[in-house]
Design an enzyme around this catalytic site. Structure first.
Site, PDB file in Angstrom:
ATOM      1  N   HIS A 122       0.844  -1.198   0.000  1.00 47.32           N
ATOM      2  CA  HIS A 122       0.000   0.000   0.000  1.00 47.32           C
ATOM      3  C   HIS A 122       0.877   1.244   0.000  1.00 47.32           C
ATOM      4  O   HIS A 122       1.696   1.419   0.906  1.00 47.32           O
ATOM      5  CB  HIS A 122      -0.921   0.025   1.226  1.00 47.32           C
ATOM      6  N   TYR A 154       3.849   6.625   9.836  1.00 46.76           N
ATOM      7  CA  TYR A 154       2.988   5.499   9.475  1.00 46.76           C
ATOM      8  C   TYR A 154       3.801   4.370   8.844  1.00 46.76           C
ATOM      9  O   TYR A 154       3.613   3.196   9.149  1.00 46.76           O
ATOM     10  CB  TYR A 154       1.885   5.964   8.519  1.00 46.76           C
ATOM     11  N   TYR A 205      -9.353   5.692   7.612  1.00 48.02           N
ATOM     12  CA  TYR A 205      -9.592   5.979   9.033  1.00 48.02           C
ATOM     13  C   TYR A 205     -10.580   7.148   9.062  1.00 48.02           C
ATOM     14  O   TYR A 205     -10.254   8.218   8.541  1.00 48.02           O
ATOM     15  CB  TYR A 205      -8.317   6.420   9.743  1.00 48.02           C
ATOM     16  N   PRO A 253      -4.504   0.714  18.581  1.00 50.14           N
ATOM     17  CA  PRO A 253      -4.266   0.213  17.218  1.00 50.14           C
ATOM     18  C   PRO A 253      -4.278   1.280  16.116  1.00 50.14           C
ATOM     19  O   PRO A 253      -3.865   0.989  14.984  1.00 50.14           O
ATOM     20  CB  PRO A 253      -5.390  -0.804  17.000  1.00 50.14           C
TER      21      PRO A 253
HETATM   22  P1  RFL Z   1       1.519 -11.592  21.604  1.00 47.35           P
HETATM   23  O1  RFL Z   1       1.072 -11.697  20.188  1.00 47.35           O
HETATM   24  O2  RFL Z   1       0.491 -11.267  22.623  1.00 47.35           O
HETATM   25  O3  RFL Z   1       2.228 -12.966  21.958  1.00 47.35           O
HETATM   26  C1  RFL Z   1       2.570 -13.287  23.276  1.00 47.35           C
HETATM   27  C2  RFL Z   1       2.639 -14.788  23.398  1.00 47.35           C
HETATM   28  O4  RFL Z   1       3.018 -15.115  24.727  1.00 47.35           O
HETATM   29  C3  RFL Z   1       2.199 -16.167  25.173  1.00 47.35           C
HETATM   30  N1  RFL Z   1       2.113 -16.185  26.638  1.00 47.35           N
HETATM   31  C4  RFL Z   1       2.744 -17.076  27.412  1.00 47.35           C
HETATM   32  N2  RFL Z   1       3.604 -18.050  27.126  1.00 47.35           N
HETATM   33  C5  RFL Z   1       4.074 -18.801  28.141  1.00 47.35           C
HETATM   34  N3  RFL Z   1       3.687 -18.609  29.437  1.00 47.35           N
HETATM   35  C6  RFL Z   1       2.823 -17.634  29.774  1.00 47.35           C
HETATM   36  N4  RFL Z   1       2.438 -17.473  31.038  1.00 47.35           N
HETATM   37  C7  RFL Z   1       2.324 -16.810  28.735  1.00 47.35           C
HETATM   38  N5  RFL Z   1       1.479 -15.758  28.706  1.00 47.35           N
HETATM   39  C8  RFL Z   1       1.362 -15.398  27.444  1.00 47.35           C
HETATM   40  C9  RFL Z   1       0.858 -15.907  24.522  1.00 47.35           C
HETATM   41  O5  RFL Z   1       0.044 -17.074  24.487  1.00 47.35           O
HETATM   42  C10 RFL Z   1       1.289 -15.425  23.155  1.00 47.35           C
HETATM   43  O6  RFL Z   1       1.386 -16.491  22.231  1.00 47.35           O
HETATM   44  O7  RFL Z   1       2.684 -10.516  21.760  1.00 47.35           O
HETATM   45  P2  RFL Z   1       3.906 -10.110  20.782  1.00 47.35           P
HETATM   46  O8  RFL Z   1       4.547 -11.328  20.203  1.00 47.35           O
HETATM   47  O9  RFL Z   1       4.668  -9.103  21.517  1.00 47.35           O
HETATM   48  O10 RFL Z   1       3.187  -9.413  19.519  1.00 47.35           O
HETATM   49  C11 RFL Z   1       2.562  -8.170  19.656  1.00 47.35           C
HETATM   50  C12 RFL Z   1       1.317  -8.118  18.788  1.00 47.35           C
HETATM   51  O11 RFL Z   1       0.560  -9.303  18.930  1.00 47.35           O
HETATM   52  C13 RFL Z   1       0.473  -6.915  19.177  1.00 47.35           C
HETATM   53  O12 RFL Z   1       1.252  -5.757  19.378  1.00 47.35           O
HETATM   54  C14 RFL Z   1      -0.565  -6.556  18.128  1.00 47.35           C
HETATM   55  O13 RFL Z   1      -1.333  -7.639  17.702  1.00 47.35           O
HETATM   56  C15 RFL Z   1      -1.467  -5.495  18.768  1.00 47.35           C
HETATM   57  N6  RFL Z   1      -2.767  -5.488  18.186  1.00 47.35           N
HETATM   58  C16 RFL Z   1      -2.900  -4.880  16.999  1.00 47.35           C
HETATM   59  N7  RFL Z   1      -1.831  -4.260  16.446  1.00 47.35           N
HETATM   60  C17 RFL Z   1      -1.934  -3.666  15.267  1.00 47.35           C
HETATM   61  O14 RFL Z   1      -0.932  -3.132  14.784  1.00 47.35           O
HETATM   62  N8  RFL Z   1      -3.150  -3.668  14.609  1.00 47.35           N
HETATM   63  C18 RFL Z   1      -4.268  -4.296  15.128  1.00 47.35           C
HETATM   64  O15 RFL Z   1      -5.318  -4.305  14.518  1.00 47.35           O
HETATM   65  C19 RFL Z   1      -4.174  -4.925  16.366  1.00 47.35           C
HETATM   66  N9  RFL Z   1      -5.230  -5.551  16.931  1.00 47.35           N
HETATM   67  C20 RFL Z   1      -3.858  -6.123  18.824  1.00 47.35           C
HETATM   68  C21 RFL Z   1      -5.098  -6.162  18.148  1.00 47.35           C
HETATM   69  C22 RFL Z   1      -3.747  -6.706  20.089  1.00 47.35           C
HETATM   70  C23 RFL Z   1      -4.837  -7.329  20.718  1.00 47.35           C
HETATM   71  N10 RFL Z   1      -4.677  -7.845  22.054  1.00 47.35           N
HETATM   72  C24 RFL Z   1      -3.355  -8.060  22.585  1.00 47.35           C
HETATM   73  C25 RFL Z   1      -5.711  -7.891  23.008  1.00 47.35           C
HETATM   74  C26 RFL Z   1      -6.176  -6.802  18.736  1.00 47.35           C
HETATM   75  C27 RFL Z   1      -6.059  -7.403  20.005  1.00 47.35           C
HETATM   76  C28 RFL Z   1      -7.278  -8.127  20.544  1.00 47.35           C
HETATM   77  C1  PHB Z   2      -6.204  -4.087  10.678  1.00 46.24           C
HETATM   78  O1  PHB Z   2      -6.308  -4.342   9.468  1.00 46.24           O
HETATM   79  O2  PHB Z   2      -6.513  -4.908  11.538  1.00 46.24           O
HETATM   80  C2  PHB Z   2      -5.706  -2.758  11.103  1.00 46.24           C
HETATM   81  C3  PHB Z   2      -5.187  -1.897  10.165  1.00 46.24           C
HETATM   82  C4  PHB Z   2      -4.737  -0.647  10.555  1.00 46.24           C
HETATM   83  C5  PHB Z   2      -4.804  -0.270  11.882  1.00 46.24           C
HETATM   84  C6  PHB Z   2      -5.312  -1.159  12.823  1.00 46.24           C
HETATM   85  C7  PHB Z   2      -5.761  -2.405  12.427  1.00 46.24           C
HETATM   86  O3  PHB Z   2      -4.379   0.950  12.252  1.00 46.24           O
END
Ligand code: RFL
Ligand code: PHB
Length: 389
Positions: free
Chosen positions: A72, A384, A200, A292
């Site tokens: 993109h 971004y 957005y 996010p």
């Molecule tokens: P993760 O992906 O949470 O992975 C952590 C891993 O650690 C494990 N874990 C354990 N393992 C052993 N013992 C324990 N006691 C443990 N406790 C936990 C978990 O099972 C898991 O597998 O963290 P990591 O690797 O730092 O990655 C970060 C990203 O996942 C996170 O920053 C993003 O996904 C944030 N986020 C989003 N970011 C975006 O840029 N766009 C989004 O749309 C977006 N949506 C989100 C999200 C985060 C969410 N969370 C955390 C509630 C939506 C959600 C629901």
């Molecule tokens: C998504 O596609 O999940 C998404 C994209 C952009 C954002 C947050 C989430 O800023």
């Protein structure tokens, strides 16, 4: 078991770090609480910065990302009838790639065997010990048996709720927290996106985001009060709300379909400092959370991992402890800039319940300025697409 680096958590941060260390010949093991299927069932981030793409390329695990990811060169900010396009390709010479966190994690998981990366799934009661010493160890139980992993370093990649951060004594740490008075209700559906780029939208009824995973899979969000429950949002109600908030142009191109996934995630900004204590390093959500807006969460995890991999490789290959000592400061400098960007884009694009006419006028003035100033657009585009590591 004895190893050099014990990584806790097999999310994107833990798996990326494990692969990077293996590629440099540094012995490591990853300990994860969940099953692979559970992890792949979580729908999260969708936009990859250059740092994340380049780490996958460096590992030679980017074939599917290159084939299926959508590059993109721009995204849009909508305010009522107005659409402001941020041409990130023209303004920065770079682009982002739309490729789901689920797919990235799947690629990292699939390469475990071939790359000799050991991941222990379904490990219960994971606990960190002696992290202040040069001989930390991690214990866990699996299938009713207690296990112990001795290592030189432990890296906490265990997300916001994991045990790693809690192993750092409160007395040496500082926490920074901002909670937001709304959450994002997300829907994933197998329908073509309403627009070829992300939108957005700041509408008087609230925020909306039109995003995607592929040409045939869409991801949309609206902000909702924290008291709302998913059950209150039928697919029909959510599509109706999206059509209003995204505006008539997007609505005209929006295809509705049944939700594959629908969930509400709270929004918060959070930083834990320092990101290293003795022999324990923290990466990703274990150390910080961004709202996010701006899609920084996963990419920040990738940049932490980049710094951690460099530091650990330097330590084991060149006996150089300097980058380990500097890890927290190095990582936090980039973390704070992403925190600032995510916070300011959240502030600009959401209607806060406590806001009055003045705050709304500030949003309009800022959007006017962005619409008319290449300098303002460049500042947004540069953040971004991802600041340099
Ligand atoms: P993760 O992906 O949470 O992975 C952590 C891993 O650690 C494990 N874990 C354990 N393992 C052993 N013992 C324990 N006691 C443990 N406790 C936990 C978990 O099972 C898991 O597998 O963290 P990591 O690797 O730092 O990655 C970060 C990203 O996942 C996170 O920053 C993003 O996904 C944030 N986020 C989003 N970011 C975006 O840029 N766009 C989004 O749309 C977006 N949506 C989100 C999200 C985060 C969410 N969370 C955390 C509630 C939506 C959600 C629901
Ligand atoms: C998504 O596609 O999940 C998404 C994209 C952009 C954002 C947050 C989430 O800023």
């Amino acid at each position: 078991m004895k190893t050099r680096v014990c990584i806790i958590g097999a999310g994107p941060a833990g798996l990326l770090l494990g692969h990077l260390l293996r590629a440099e010949g540094v012995e490591c093991v990853v300990i994860e609480r969940q099953t692979p299927d559970y992890i792949l069932g979580r729908i999260r981030a969708g936009v990859l910065e250059e740092i994340t793409v380049s780490l996958m390329a460096r590992l030679g695990l980017d074939a599917r990302l290159r084939a299926e990811g959508l590059p993109h060169g721009g995204f849009n900010l909508a305010d009522g009838e107005r659409l402001i396009r941020i041409d990130i390709a023209d303004l920065t010479g770079k682009q982002v790639v739309v490729y789901g966190q689920t797919e990235l994690t799947r690629d990292l998981m699939a390469a475990r065997e071939e790359r000799g990366l050991e991941v222990v799934y379904e490990a219960a009661d994971v606990a960190l010990h002696d992290v202040e010493s040069d001989a930390p160890f991690v214990t866990y139980t699996k299938d009713g048996t207690e296990h112990r992993v001795d290592a030189r370093f432990v890296v906490g990649c265990d997300g916001f709720h994991g045990p790693s951060r809690k192993a750092i004594p409160a007395g040496v740490a500082k926490e920074y927290l901002r909670e937001y008075p709304f959450g994002w209700l997300g829907i994933l559906a197998d329908v073509p996106p309403c627009n070829h780029e992300l939108i957005y939208a700041n509408h008087e009824r609230g925020f909306a985001l039109a995003s995607m995973r592929s040409e045939s899979r869409s991801r949309y969000y609206v902000d909702v009060p924290l008291t709302d429950r998913v059950e209150e949002w039928s697919d029909e109600r959510l599509w109706d709300e999206l059509a209003i908030r995204l505006g008539p142009e997007a609505a005209a191109h929006m295809t509705r379909g049944p939700a594959i996934e629908k969930s509400i995630a709270p929004l918060r900004s959070y930083v834990f400092a320092p990101m290293r204590h003795g022999s324990l390093l923290l990466c990703g959500d274990a150390a910080h959370i961004v709202p996010p807006t701006g899609a920084k969460g996963l990419n920040l995890a990738a940049s932490d991992v980049h710094y951690a991999a460099e530091a650990l490789t330097g330590y084991f290959r060149r006996n150089d402890a300097e980058a380990i000592a500097a890890y927290s400061d190095t990582a936090l400098a980039r973390v704070w800039k992403s925190e600032r960007f995510s916070w300011s884009l959240t502030r600009l694009m959401h209607r806060f319940p406590e806001d009055g006419p003045f705050e709304r006028a500030m949003q309009v003035a800022e959007l006017d300025y962005i619409a008319s100033s290449r300098a303002a657009q460049t500042a947004i585009a540069e953040n971004y697409v991802g600041l340099p590591v």
